[in-house]
Enzyme design. Structure first.
Site, PDB file in Angstrom:
ATOM      1  N   THR A   4     -64.182  26.046  53.146  1.00  0.00           N
ATOM      2  CA  THR A   4     -64.039  26.494  54.522  1.00  0.00           C
ATOM      3  C   THR A   4     -62.652  27.081  54.799  1.00  0.00           C
ATOM      4  O   THR A   4     -62.394  27.524  55.913  1.00  0.00           O
ATOM      5  CB  THR A   4     -64.288  25.338  55.504  1.00  0.00           C
ATOM      6  OG1 THR A   4     -63.585  24.197  55.040  1.00  0.00           O
ATOM      7  CG2 THR A   4     -65.751  25.021  55.599  1.00  0.00           C
ATOM      8  N   GLU A  59     -97.779  31.004  48.356  1.00  0.00           N
ATOM      9  CA  GLU A  59     -96.716  31.565  49.209  1.00  0.00           C
ATOM     10  C   GLU A  59     -97.296  32.125  50.509  1.00  0.00           C
ATOM     11  O   GLU A  59     -96.728  31.928  51.582  1.00  0.00           O
ATOM     12  CB  GLU A  59     -95.934  32.644  48.471  1.00  0.00           C
ATOM     13  CG  GLU A  59     -95.158  32.152  47.241  1.00  0.00           C
ATOM     14  CD  GLU A  59     -94.273  30.946  47.531  1.00  0.00           C
ATOM     15  OE1 GLU A  59     -93.749  30.844  48.660  1.00  0.00           O
ATOM     16  OE2 GLU A  59     -94.122  30.091  46.635  1.00  0.00           O
TER      17      GLU A  59
HETATM   18  P1  ADP Z   1     -61.160  24.951  50.674  1.00  0.00           P
HETATM   19  O1  ADP Z   1     -59.742  24.693  50.295  1.00  0.00           O
HETATM   20  O2  ADP Z   1     -61.480  24.561  52.084  1.00  0.00           O
HETATM   21  O3  ADP Z   1     -62.155  24.416  49.721  1.00  0.00           O
HETATM   22  P2  ADP Z   1     -60.349  27.622  50.146  1.00  0.00           P
HETATM   23  O4  ADP Z   1     -59.241  27.791  51.105  1.00  0.00           O
HETATM   24  O5  ADP Z   1     -59.961  27.322  48.750  1.00  0.00           O
HETATM   25  O6  ADP Z   1     -61.377  26.535  50.653  1.00  0.00           O
HETATM   26  O7  ADP Z   1     -61.259  28.917  50.193  1.00  0.00           O
HETATM   27  C1  ADP Z   1     -61.657  29.611  49.050  1.00  0.00           C
HETATM   28  C2  ADP Z   1     -61.721  31.095  49.307  1.00  0.00           C
HETATM   29  O8  ADP Z   1     -62.743  31.389  50.246  1.00  0.00           O
HETATM   30  C3  ADP Z   1     -60.464  31.630  49.921  1.00  0.00           C
HETATM   31  O9  ADP Z   1     -59.551  32.010  48.948  1.00  0.00           O
HETATM   32  C4  ADP Z   1     -60.954  32.814  50.727  1.00  0.00           C
HETATM   33  O10 ADP Z   1     -61.122  33.945  49.900  1.00  0.00           O
HETATM   34  C5  ADP Z   1     -62.327  32.381  51.162  1.00  0.00           C
HETATM   35  N1  ADP Z   1     -62.295  31.781  52.504  1.00  0.00           N
HETATM   36  C6  ADP Z   1     -62.628  30.517  52.811  1.00  0.00           C
HETATM   37  N2  ADP Z   1     -62.511  30.290  54.126  1.00  0.00           N
HETATM   38  C7  ADP Z   1     -62.088  31.444  54.677  1.00  0.00           C
HETATM   39  C8  ADP Z   1     -61.784  31.857  56.009  1.00  0.00           C
HETATM   40  N3  ADP Z   1     -61.899  31.010  57.052  1.00  0.00           N
HETATM   41  N4  ADP Z   1     -61.371  33.116  56.204  1.00  0.00           N
HETATM   42  C9  ADP Z   1     -61.259  33.973  55.173  1.00  0.00           C
HETATM   43  N5  ADP Z   1     -61.530  33.646  53.909  1.00  0.00           N
HETATM   44  C10 ADP Z   1     -61.949  32.404  53.631  1.00  0.00           C
HETATM   45 ZN    ZN Z   2     -94.300  25.883  48.191  1.00  0.00          ZN
END
Ligand code: ADP
Ligand code: ZN
Ligand code: MG
Length: 637
Positions: free
Chosen positions: A225, A443
């Site tokens: 996230t 389906e």
């Molecule tokens: P977490 O640490 O919560 O598991 P990350 O920060 O590592 O998630 O997110 C992984 C990647 O996903 C980021 O490098 C980015 O590319 C994308 N991402 C995740 N959340 C966002 C957001 N809110 N806005 C833009 N990109 C995001």
């Molecule tokens: Zn089914």
């Protein structure tokens, strides 16, 4: 006594080192290695003919072999043999050996054949020696180290070994290059964290009025996230270095390593303040202490204690802010949440539709999208996707676009990428036949019931192209932002899930129904049971019997207590069965009534392999009236 040991260790060990080194040096054949041009590999010369191992043994027995050079740990050899038929001319032959067998060496010895074993080819000779020596050096080195520490400062066993000292495994980024603009769809979290940037940039603002600057912020939310991204953005916005360490890395084999890493980390951070320390997966170390079955985990507890000590050890205004991330705040030790530690919590949830739209905007900045491709429609199609999922989606779509040699990403690629992320890789469609027909009826059964039951989500797509585990798939588009699910919606879901089996039953007969409905049946059972035990939606009335606990956490409650009596359990089972039977009856009669429509739809589906929801409804409307579904559809600017 102590003195004597000390003497023995201090003098005895270096002598042992020297002896071992000398032995190692001679024994490893390192000296022969130093001979200039000494061969380390059998000459890969095509002029050298091959000979089988059996033949070689025959030659040895016949006394024709004069010398053997063994290479590659005994798997390869160059043999010199004489040929009595050709005036005893010397031949060189290559033999593949089964390994360095002692029997072979013995035979060579007794036959009086000269032989030599060449070490396998590795790094240059000098390096090879170093490699040979390094291990004893390291081992003995640390023994001496231990002995001295042990004498000078008697501490616990965890204190003596300082393996972690030398390889501090945390990452430091002087500049993260991430800004708040790069994080989208989590506006509330961003607002909360903007203040943290000010703490780092202008601490005087707060200290001048006597405010204590908080030390730690806990980011809570599911994976993907954007928690890591947010932490980096704070450092980026404030222009301070970013130190990071993952909780799972603490949990190492040696007790004390994690604690010493924490110590090192804070030491480095203090030297570089103002700065930000990010601790990912803090639940790996920060679990409740001392409650686990079979005693706590020493290593984890020591690490956690060290972390708490370090956090208490610096002043709130020393310019260091600690941000930790977790998706399991419920398991964290309560000591972590005390004032002066991680007393601020910021929730980072999976984005809603508007959030998804703005994340898509961020990640499509550097992508070429087709003109008619609207990010809104992608946002609508992806409920439940996190930021990481969306970034991955756009990337998959871009890869597909390149593979199809297109210039821009179009809706087709996005659709395929969504399907792939949700349901797995596409397989090959079945060739026409009985199984394909059965799957088609199954389906169409789902899609038909889904369309005709008013409270069911509308059909988005029906396909016979296998994906992941599934041979065919029916996709429904869920209602956006629906928080509460009504009883009739749950019933509709059960009926929709039973639609596949009901169609098999109606068309092929009960004897012919297949295992293909296994997943559907499981889902049905789970919905029905929850209706009875959790949501009070059965003849048992408004009572909850599952205690509301979702997961057993070993550190806290040993087992879930069951407050259900045997009699109640029986009643629950009866209620669950009642709901499922009732739903199946209704589904069956619904499907039976639409036999004609079903036959036509199956015919079309087998021909096209995929039908979208509108196409499906258009055909179905020729046979029956489809109820209007009331849906909430948010307006996106
Ligand atoms: P977490 O640490 O919560 O598991 P990350 O920060 O590592 O998630 O997110 C992984 C990647 O996903 C980021 O490098 C980015 O590319 C994308 N991402 C995740 N959340 C966002 C957001 N809110 N806005 C833009 N990109 C995001
Ligand atoms: Zn089914
Ligand atoms: Mg992360």
């Amino acid at each position: 006594m102590n003195q004597r040991w000390r003497q023995i260790l201090l003098w005895g060990l270096p002598i042992t080192v020297a002896l071992l080194l000398a032995l190692q040096f001679l024994g490893s054949g390192a000296l022969s290695n130093l001979k200039p041009g000494g061969p380390t590999e059998a000459p890969r010369n095509t002029a050298v003919a091959r000979m089988s191992y059996g033949r070689f043994l025959d030659y040895v027995e016949a006394g024709r072999v004069t010398s053997v050079d063994i290479y590659d740990g005994g798997r390869d050899a160059v043999v010199e043999a004489v040929d009595p038929d050709l005036d005893n001319r010397v031949q060189r032959l290559r033999v593949d050996l089964p390994g360095l067998a002692p029997e072979l060496i013995n035979t060579l010895k007794t036959e009086g054949i000269s032989f030599d074993v060449h070490p396998p080819k590795t790094a240059p000779p000098a390096l090879g020696i170093l490699g040979n020596l390094l291990f004893p050096l390291l081992l003995i080195g640390s023994l001496i180290f231990l002995a001295r520490r042990g004498n000078n400062m008697p501490g616990g066993p965890g204190q003596a070994m300082q393996f972690g000292k030398t390889k501090a495994r945390f990452a430091m980024e002087a500049e993260t290059g991430v800004m708040f603009d790069d994080v989208a769809g989590v506006n509330e979290a961003k607002q909360d964290l903007e203040e943290v940037v000010t703490f780092l940039k202008q601490p005087e603002k707060f200290t001048s009025v006597g405010a204590q600057i908080p030390k730690g912020v806990l980011l809570v939310g599911p994976p993907g996230t954007g928690k890591t991204l947010l932490a980096k953005a704070i450092a980026g916005e404030a222009g301070v270095p970013f130190f990071s360490l993952s909780g799972s890395e603490f949990v190492e084999m040696f007790v004390g390593v994690g604690a010493s890493r924490v110590r090192d980390l804070f030491k480095r951070a203090k030297e570089n303040s103002p700065c930000l320390i990010f601790i990912d997966e803090i639940d790996a170390v920060g679990r409740q202490r001392g409650a686990g079955i079979g005693g706590g985990n020493d290593e984890r507890e020591q690490t956690l204690n060290q972390l708490l000590t370090e956090m208490d050890g610096f002043e709130g205004n020393s310019g260091i802010i600690i941000i930790a991330a977790t998706n399991r705040p419920d398991v964290l030790d309560s000591a972590l949440m005390r004032p002066g530690r991680f007393d601020r919590q910021v929730t980072v949830d999976a984005p809603d539709i508007k959030g998804r739209l703005s994340i898509l905007k961020v990640h499509s900045r550097n992508k070429k999208l087709a003109e008619d491709l609207s990010l809104e429609s992608i946002a609508r199609r992806t409920p439940g996707f996190t930021g990481a999922d969306l970034a991955n989606l756009l990337n998959e779509a871009a890869i597909l676009t390149a593979r199809r040699r297109k210039e821009t990403i179009s809706l087709a690629e996005i659709d395929d990428a969504v399907d792939r992320i949700i349901a797995g890789l596409e397989g090959h469609p079945l060739t026409d036949g009985r199984s394909k027909r059965l799957i088609a009826y199954h389906e169409v059964g789902h899609a038909l019931v889904g369309s005709l039951v008013k409270d069911h989500d509308p059909v988005q797509k029906v396909t016979l192209i296998p994906r992941g585990q599934a041979q065919g798939l029916t996709w429904f588009s869920p209602d956006e932002e629906q928080m509460l699910v009504s009883r009739s919606q749950l019933k509709a879901r059960i009926m929709g899930a039973l639609g596949g089996r009901a169609a098999e039953d109606v068309v092929f007969g009960y004897a012919e129904v297949t295992t293909g409905a296994g997943g559907d049946i499981q889902m049905v059972a789970s919905i029905a049971r929850q209706m009875v035990t959790r949501y009070g939606m059965s003849g048992l009335g408004q009572m909850s019997t599952d205690g509301g606990s979702q997961e057993v956490f070993l550190g806290r409650d040993l087992m879930t207590r069951s407050d259900t009596s045997e009699g109640t359990s029986k009643q629950i089972d009866e209620q669950v069965r009642g709901i499922v039977m009732q739903c199946y009856e209704e589904t069956l009669s619904l499907v039976q009534g639409q036999r004609e429509a079903m036959d036509r739809l199956v015919e079309l589906l087998i021909e096209k392999e995929t039908m979208d929801g509108d196409e499906f409804r258009e055909v179905l409307a020729n046979y029956t009236t489809i109820p209007e579904k009331d849906r909430f559809s948010p307006v996106l600017s």
